[in-house]
Design a protein around this motif. Structure first.
Motif, PDB file in Angstrom:
ATOM      1  N   PRO A 286       0.804  -1.230   0.000  1.00 51.78           N
ATOM      2  CA  PRO A 286       0.000   0.000   0.000  1.00 51.78           C
ATOM      3  C   PRO A 286       0.838   1.282   0.000  1.00 51.78           C
ATOM      4  N   GLN A 287       2.108   1.184   0.394  1.00 49.03           N
ATOM      5  CA  GLN A 287       2.962   2.364   0.472  1.00 49.03           C
ATOM      6  C   GLN A 287       3.673   2.669  -0.845  1.00 49.03           C
ATOM      7  N   LEU A 288       3.626   1.760  -1.803  1.00 51.72           N
ATOM      8  CA  LEU A 288       4.337   1.962  -3.064  1.00 51.72           C
ATOM      9  C   LEU A 288       3.729   3.120  -3.855  1.00 51.72           C
ATOM     10  N   LYS A 289       4.592   3.994  -4.333  1.00 49.98           N
ATOM     11  CA  LYS A 289       4.138   5.096  -5.174  1.00 49.98           C
ATOM     12  C   LYS A 289       4.362   4.711  -6.637  1.00 49.98           C
ATOM     13  N   PHE A 290       3.261   4.525  -7.357  1.00 52.36           N
ATOM     14  CA  PHE A 290       3.370   4.139  -8.760  1.00 52.36           C
ATOM     15  C   PHE A 290       2.293   4.829  -9.568  1.00 52.36           C
ATOM     16  N   SER A 291       2.489   4.852 -10.877  1.00 54.39           N
ATOM     17  CA  SER A 291       1.502   5.433 -11.771  1.00 54.39           C
ATOM     18  C   SER A 291       1.495   4.625 -13.068  1.00 54.39           C
ATOM     19  N   VAL A 292       0.661   5.053 -14.019  1.00 55.58           N
ATOM     20  CA  VAL A 292       0.539   4.366 -15.300  1.00 55.58           C
ATOM     21  C   VAL A 292       0.559   5.385 -16.423  1.00 55.58           C
ATOM     22  N   ALA A 293       1.293   5.060 -17.489  1.00 53.66           N
ATOM     23  CA  ALA A 293       1.327   5.894 -18.691  1.00 53.66           C
ATOM     24  C   ALA A 293       1.123   4.997 -19.906  1.00 53.66           C
ATOM     25  N   ARG A 294       0.834   5.620 -21.032  1.00 49.66           N
ATOM     26  CA  ARG A 294       0.733   4.843 -22.269  1.00 49.66           C
ATOM     27  C   ARG A 294       2.069   4.183 -22.560  1.00 49.66           C
ATOM     28  N   ILE A 295       2.033   2.959 -23.065  1.00 44.47           N
ATOM     29  CA  ILE A 295       3.266   2.275 -23.442  1.00 44.47           C
ATOM     30  C   ILE A 295       3.981   3.124 -24.495  1.00 44.47           C
ATOM     31  N   PRO A 296       5.244   3.478 -24.282  1.00 43.69           N
ATOM     32  CA  PRO A 296       5.920   4.452 -25.151  1.00 43.69           C
ATOM     33  C   PRO A 296       6.491   3.884 -26.450  1.00 43.69           C
ATOM     34  N   PHE A 297       5.647   3.175 -27.185  1.00 41.14           N
ATOM     35  CA  PHE A 297       6.054   2.622 -28.469  1.00 41.14           C
ATOM     36  C   PHE A 297       5.487   3.481 -29.593  1.00 41.14           C
ATOM     37  N   PRO A 298       5.996   3.356 -30.808  1.00 42.00           N
ATOM     38  CA  PRO A 298       5.610   4.276 -31.891  1.00 42.00           C
ATOM     39  C   PRO A 298       4.127   4.335 -32.201  1.00 42.00           C
ATOM     40  N   VAL A 299       3.431   3.191 -32.139  1.00 36.68           N
ATOM     41  CA  VAL A 299       2.018   3.136 -32.519  1.00 36.68           C
ATOM     42  C   VAL A 299       1.151   3.027 -31.268  1.00 36.68           C
ATOM     43  N   LYS A 300       0.112   3.855 -31.175  1.00 32.93           N
ATOM     44  CA  LYS A 300      -0.802   3.794 -30.040  1.00 32.93           C
ATOM     45  C   LYS A 300      -1.775   2.639 -30.252  1.00 32.93           C
ATOM     46  N   LYS A 301      -1.308   1.476 -29.914  1.00 35.02           N
ATOM     47  CA  LYS A 301      -2.109   0.260 -30.006  1.00 35.02           C
ATOM     48  C   LYS A 301      -1.476  -0.723 -29.032  1.00 35.02           C
ATOM     49  N   GLN A 302      -2.274  -1.385 -28.236  1.00 29.41           N
ATOM     50  CA  GLN A 302      -1.736  -2.265 -27.208  1.00 29.41           C
ATOM     51  C   GLN A 302      -2.716  -3.398 -26.935  1.00 29.41           C
ATOM     52  N   GLY A 303      -2.242  -4.389 -26.228  1.00 24.57           N
ATOM     53  CA  GLY A 303      -3.079  -5.526 -25.902  1.00 24.57           C
ATOM     54  C   GLY A 303      -4.167  -5.158 -24.912  1.00 24.57           C
ATOM     55  N   ALA A 304      -5.211  -5.967 -24.879  1.00 22.71           N
ATOM     56  CA  ALA A 304      -6.307  -5.774 -23.934  1.00 22.71           C
ATOM     57  C   ALA A 304      -6.872  -7.136 -23.554  1.00 22.71           C
ATOM     58  N   LEU A 305      -7.178  -7.302 -22.287  1.00 21.81           N
ATOM     59  CA  LEU A 305      -7.870  -8.505 -21.843  1.00 21.81           C
ATOM     60  C   LEU A 305      -9.365  -8.232 -21.960  1.00 21.81           C
ATOM     61  N   LEU A 306      -9.933  -8.682 -23.061  1.00 17.60           N
ATOM     62  CA  LEU A 306     -11.330  -8.414 -23.375  1.00 17.60           C
ATOM     63  C   LEU A 306     -12.194  -9.604 -22.972  1.00 17.60           C
ATOM     64  N   ALA A 307     -13.223  -9.339 -22.190  1.00 11.88           N
ATOM     65  CA  ALA A 307     -14.109 -10.402 -21.716  1.00 11.88           C
ATOM     66  C   ALA A 307     -15.555 -10.049 -22.043  1.00 11.88           C
ATOM     67  N   PRO A 308     -16.182 -10.745 -22.992  1.00  7.38           N
ATOM     68  CA  PRO A 308     -17.587 -10.482 -23.324  1.00  7.38           C
ATOM     69  C   PRO A 308     -18.556 -11.254 -22.437  1.00  7.38           C
ATOM     70  N   ILE A 309     -19.774 -10.744 -22.341  1.00  7.48           N
ATOM     71  CA  ILE A 309     -20.860 -11.471 -21.697  1.00  7.48           C
ATOM     72  C   ILE A 309     -21.768 -11.980 -22.816  1.00  7.48           C
ATOM     73  N   VAL A 310     -22.155 -13.262 -22.741  1.00  2.00           N
ATOM     74  CA  VAL A 310     -22.862 -13.923 -23.846  1.00  2.00           C
ATOM     75  C   VAL A 310     -24.050 -14.718 -23.317  1.00  2.00           C
ATOM     76  N   VAL A 311     -24.894 -15.142 -24.267  1.00  2.00           N
ATOM     77  CA  VAL A 311     -26.051 -15.980 -23.937  1.00  2.00           C
ATOM     78  C   VAL A 311     -25.844 -17.366 -24.539  1.00  2.00           C
ATOM     79  N   ASN A 312     -26.007 -18.376 -23.736  1.00  6.42           N
ATOM     80  CA  ASN A 312     -25.882 -19.764 -24.172  1.00  6.42           C
ATOM     81  C   ASN A 312     -27.003 -20.099 -25.164  1.00  6.42           C
TER      82      ASN A 312
END
Length: 423
Positions: A286-312
């Motif tokens: 809880p004491q760690l000081k951290f933040s988040v920024a966009r991954i600094p690669f040339p193209v603004k595109k990155q992975g995502a853990l995408l989870a859909p909700i569906v009907v059987n």
């Protein structure tokens, strides 16, 4: 609801493979209901909802509270949760559905979603979901259509960003060269500038890590129809990954559990991870000081853990299932669901609460990445992603070991994967 498209035997074979060793899951029950605008008025019924999130000790209670709120909001439909441990979740549910049973509603990860959709195990939602009227975020939503049919809506979308220790890195890097230089400058003694997975034992994790490098340098594993594993931009991204490996700025051989403890204890400066990592990191220290920024690669595109909700597609209460989904997509419920999920995005745009922003000021950074996120599957080959992943990761690690260069490794991977998918 509408009729299902023809079943594909090839993908069903994959479902059977995924389902090896799966355990039984409670099937659909009979007695549930509700009535929400946008869905057909359901008949009284009790329906089951399977989501690995329900088994999460941190987020499960919040999701259960949301389900209880839906049940209390009307007297027609009752949603009954079915919790399945994450390691067997996809296999278990696919086994049930392949046998004509299973829960009425499921929160799937993308590989299982692709397998189930391609096998006609999911109910098409074309006549139930109006993306414009519901203000669904286009970026992630586009991945939930298979062969021209919508089979789900976004339940959770965890975007990848660059987590960094603000005590070690007051100003985050904004280019790959700065990223590399920052990692080098922080590496000394038992402290490292960066950490990522690089062993066959963590194949799935290596895939998640290299995904960001490939996308960030303009590459992709396919164009949706043909594999492009050995394309120039894929190789460029993987060579950047290897450049960091060769620079000795990571704790080589350390698994994710180990280097995440190191990050929490200030011994690693940067890590590329998804939004779910925020709460885990805070819990670890809880004491760690951290933040988040966009991954600094040339193209603004990155992975995502995408989870859909569906009907059987086997559900006897499809209208009741759709009613719950429509309720969950209402603005107030979307805000509550996002509060439960933490740093993830949901199906529609939301406004973060002051309390959330005070705890995690970087949440807007992650939310801003939602439209540029890409699910970690091989587009057009989602159901075959696990086999393609094994081929690619094996070749990438061979290059890291110096057994071949990355271009040759990807040429081998392209050939092997093409044979696998029949190209």
């Amino acid at each position: 609801m509408q009729s299902r498209p023809p079943r594909r035997s090839r993908v069903l074979g994959l479902v059977a493979t995924l389902a090896v060793g799966a355990v039984a899951l409670a099937g659909c029950s009979s007695s549930s209901p509700s009535s929400t605008a946008g869905a057909n008025t359901p008949k009284p019924a009790t329906i089951t909802f399977a989501a690995s999130t329900l088994g999460d000790p941190g987020r499960g209670p919040g999701l259960q509270k949301l389900i209880d709120e839906y049940n209390a909001s009307q007297k027609i439909v009752t949603v009954k949760p079915a919790s399945v441990p994450y390691p067997t979740f996809g296999q278990t549910v696919l086994t049930q559905m392949g046998g004509g049973e299973g829960p009425d509603i499921v929160r799937f990860d993308m590989p299982e979603f692709e397998a189930a959709a391609g096998s006609s195990l999911l109910e098409p939602l074309d006549d139930q979901i109006d993306a414009k009227a519901l203000h669904l975020i286009p970026g992630p939503d586009k991945y939930l259509t298979v062969d021209g049919h919508r089979y789900g809506v976004v339940f959770e979308d965890a975007n990848y960003g660059m987590f960094y220790n603000t005590d070690l890195i007051p100003t985050p890097p904004t280019t790959f060269d700065e990223f590399l230089q920052t990692a080098k400058s922080l590496t000394a003694g038992d402290t490292y500038g960066l950490a990522f997975r690089q062993t066959q034992a963590e194949e799935a994790g290596v895939w998640q890590d290299i995904f960001n490098y490939v996308l960030g340098f303009g590459g992709n594993w396919s164009d949706g129809k043909k594999l492009t594993i050995d394309s120039p931009n894929v190789i460029k991204g993987l060579e950047a990954y290897q450049k960091l490996y060769d620079a000795n700025v990571i704790p080589k051989g350390a698994d994710a559990a180990t280097f995440r403890k190191m990050f929490a204890n200030g011994k690693v400066g940067m890590e590329l991870n998804n939004g779910g990592y925020a709460t885990a990191t805070t819990a670890a220290n809880p004491q760690l000081k951290f933040s988040v920024a966009r991954i600094p690669f040339p193209v603004k595109k990155q992975g995502a853990l995408l989870a859909p909700i569906v009907v059987n597609a086997n559900s006897k209460h499809k209208d009741a299932a759709a009613d719950f989904i429509h309720w969950l997509l209402k603005p107030a419920q979307q805000v509550k669901l996002q509060e439960v999920l933490g740093a993830s995005s949901v199906a529609t745009p939301t406004k973060r609460s002051e309390a959330s922003l005070q705890k995690y000021p970087f949440l807007p950074v992650l939310d801003d990445l939602t439209d540029s996120g890409v699910p970690q599957i091989v587009l057009g080959f989602g159901a075959q992603t696990p086999d393609i992943r094994h081929i690619v990761v094996t070749q990438v690690l061979s290059a890291l070991k110096g057994e071949k260069d990355m271009k040759s490794a990807m040429q081998t991977a392209q050939k092997q994967a093409a044979e696998l998918v029949g190209q």
